[in-house]
Design a protein around this motif. Sequence first.
Motif, PDB file in Angstrom:
ATOM      1  N   GLY A  44       0.810  -1.216   0.000  1.00  0.00           N
ATOM      2  CA  GLY A  44       0.000   0.000   0.000  1.00  0.00           C
ATOM      3  C   GLY A  44       0.844   1.267   0.000  1.00  0.00           C
ATOM      4  N   ALA A  45       1.883   1.279   0.808  1.00  0.00           N
ATOM      5  CA  ALA A  45       2.764   2.455   0.846  1.00  0.00           C
ATOM      6  C   ALA A  45       3.457   2.656  -0.497  1.00  0.00           C
ATOM      7  N   LEU A  46       3.911   1.574  -1.097  1.00  0.00           N
ATOM      8  CA  LEU A  46       4.539   1.691  -2.416  1.00  0.00           C
ATOM      9  C   LEU A  46       3.547   2.180  -3.465  1.00  0.00           C
ATOM     10  N   MET A  47       2.310   1.695  -3.392  1.00  0.00           N
ATOM     11  CA  MET A  47       1.296   2.145  -4.352  1.00  0.00           C
ATOM     12  C   MET A  47       0.993   3.633  -4.193  1.00  0.00           C
ATOM     13  N   MET A  48       0.985   4.113  -2.976  1.00  0.00           N
ATOM     14  CA  MET A  48       0.668   5.522  -2.748  1.00  0.00           C
ATOM     15  C   MET A  48       1.772   6.447  -3.235  1.00  0.00           C
ATOM     16  N   PHE A  49       3.017   6.047  -3.056  1.00  0.00           N
ATOM     17  CA  PHE A  49       4.112   6.989  -3.270  1.00  0.00           C
ATOM     18  C   PHE A  49       5.047   6.657  -4.421  1.00  0.00           C
ATOM     19  N   HIS A  50       5.058   5.433  -4.913  1.00  0.00           N
ATOM     20  CA  HIS A  50       6.036   5.044  -5.933  1.00  0.00           C
ATOM     21  C   HIS A  50       5.417   4.203  -7.048  1.00  0.00           C
ATOM     22  N   MET A  51       4.211   4.552  -7.486  1.00  0.00           N
ATOM     23  CA  MET A  51       3.535   3.707  -8.462  1.00  0.00           C
ATOM     24  C   MET A  51       4.254   3.689  -9.805  1.00  0.00           C
ATOM     25  N   LYS A  52       4.814   4.801 -10.227  1.00  0.00           N
ATOM     26  CA  LYS A  52       5.528   4.834 -11.512  1.00  0.00           C
ATOM     27  C   LYS A  52       6.693   3.842 -11.492  1.00  0.00           C
ATOM     28  N   GLU A  53       7.446   3.826 -10.412  1.00  0.00           N
ATOM     29  CA  GLU A  53       8.569   2.899 -10.300  1.00  0.00           C
ATOM     30  C   GLU A  53       8.087   1.451 -10.235  1.00  0.00           C
ATOM     31  N   ILE A  54       6.958   1.220  -9.551  1.00  0.00           N
ATOM     32  CA  ILE A  54       6.405  -0.134  -9.457  1.00  0.00           C
ATOM     33  C   ILE A  54       5.973  -0.613 -10.835  1.00  0.00           C
ATOM     34  N   TYR A  55       5.248   0.241 -11.568  1.00  0.00           N
ATOM     35  CA  TYR A  55       4.836  -0.127 -12.930  1.00  0.00           C
ATOM     36  C   TYR A  55       6.035  -0.428 -13.811  1.00  0.00           C
ATOM     37  N   THR A  56       7.057   0.405 -13.721  1.00  0.00           N
ATOM     38  CA  THR A  56       8.251   0.209 -14.547  1.00  0.00           C
ATOM     39  C   THR A  56       8.961  -1.084 -14.171  1.00  0.00           C
ATOM     40  N   PHE A  57       9.086  -1.356 -12.886  1.00  0.00           N
ATOM     41  CA  PHE A  57       9.770  -2.560 -12.426  1.00  0.00           C
ATOM     42  C   PHE A  57       9.000  -3.829 -12.792  1.00  0.00           C
ATOM     43  N   THR A  58       7.683  -3.802 -12.625  1.00  0.00           N
ATOM     44  CA  THR A  58       6.898  -5.012 -12.835  1.00  0.00           C
ATOM     45  C   THR A  58       6.472  -5.225 -14.282  1.00  0.00           C
ATOM     46  N   HIS A  59       6.296  -4.151 -15.041  1.00  0.00           N
ATOM     47  CA  HIS A  59       5.755  -4.291 -16.393  1.00  0.00           C
ATOM     48  C   HIS A  59       6.701  -3.855 -17.502  1.00  0.00           C
ATOM     49  N   GLY A  60       7.759  -3.147 -17.160  1.00  0.00           N
ATOM     50  CA  GLY A  60       8.648  -2.623 -18.184  1.00  0.00           C
ATOM     51  C   GLY A  60       8.276  -1.186 -18.535  1.00  0.00           C
ATOM     52  N   VAL A  61       9.198  -0.488 -19.180  1.00  0.00           N
ATOM     53  CA  VAL A  61       9.022   0.939 -19.453  1.00  0.00           C
ATOM     54  C   VAL A  61       7.858   1.194 -20.414  1.00  0.00           C
ATOM     55  N   GLU A  62       7.766   0.415 -21.479  1.00  0.00           N
ATOM     56  CA  GLU A  62       6.728   0.650 -22.491  1.00  0.00           C
ATOM     57  C   GLU A  62       5.324   0.454 -21.916  1.00  0.00           C
TER      58      GLU A  62
END
Length: 155
Positions: A32-50
């Motif tokens: 939850g904390a990561l989703m609130m504050f670092h979602m862009k980084e989470i998306y990039t890490f889990t799904h890739g930049v594109e």
Amino acid sequence: MSSSSSSASPSSSSSAFVVICLLHSVIAIGSGALMMFHMKEIYTFTHGVETATKLLGSTPHDQLLIRTSDSFSGLLLFAIGFLVFMVSFVRDKDFQFFFAKGCTILHVFTAIWRVWFERRVEDLAWDWLRQTVGDILLSLSWVFFLVYSWREKYD
């Protein structure tokens, strides 16, 4: 002699309940904390930049809506983690069984939702399997608690 073994068994299943609750609580609060504050980084890490670029929206309005939605989802997950932390201190066996059964059903329904809907989303299609396995593993922790408690109850 049998009274000492029966007095030891409730504390061991209670300890298992506390450990499982704390594990789920840490996972929920951290996610939850990561989703609130670092979602862009989470998306990039889990799904890739594109894919992360697609998931974050193409217009400023879309990006604001997605960030707001992600923040509220993270806040909800954080609150759930905090509630599970509080539940970990409940000592009532009947409540522990009820809570474990409810959590198991919740995780199973989440896995079914991922299989049924999330795999149809083109940008997330390859990721649903990993998340479904995670949901199943989380539900298995509650199933193991229930089996362990039933074993102690009927021994």
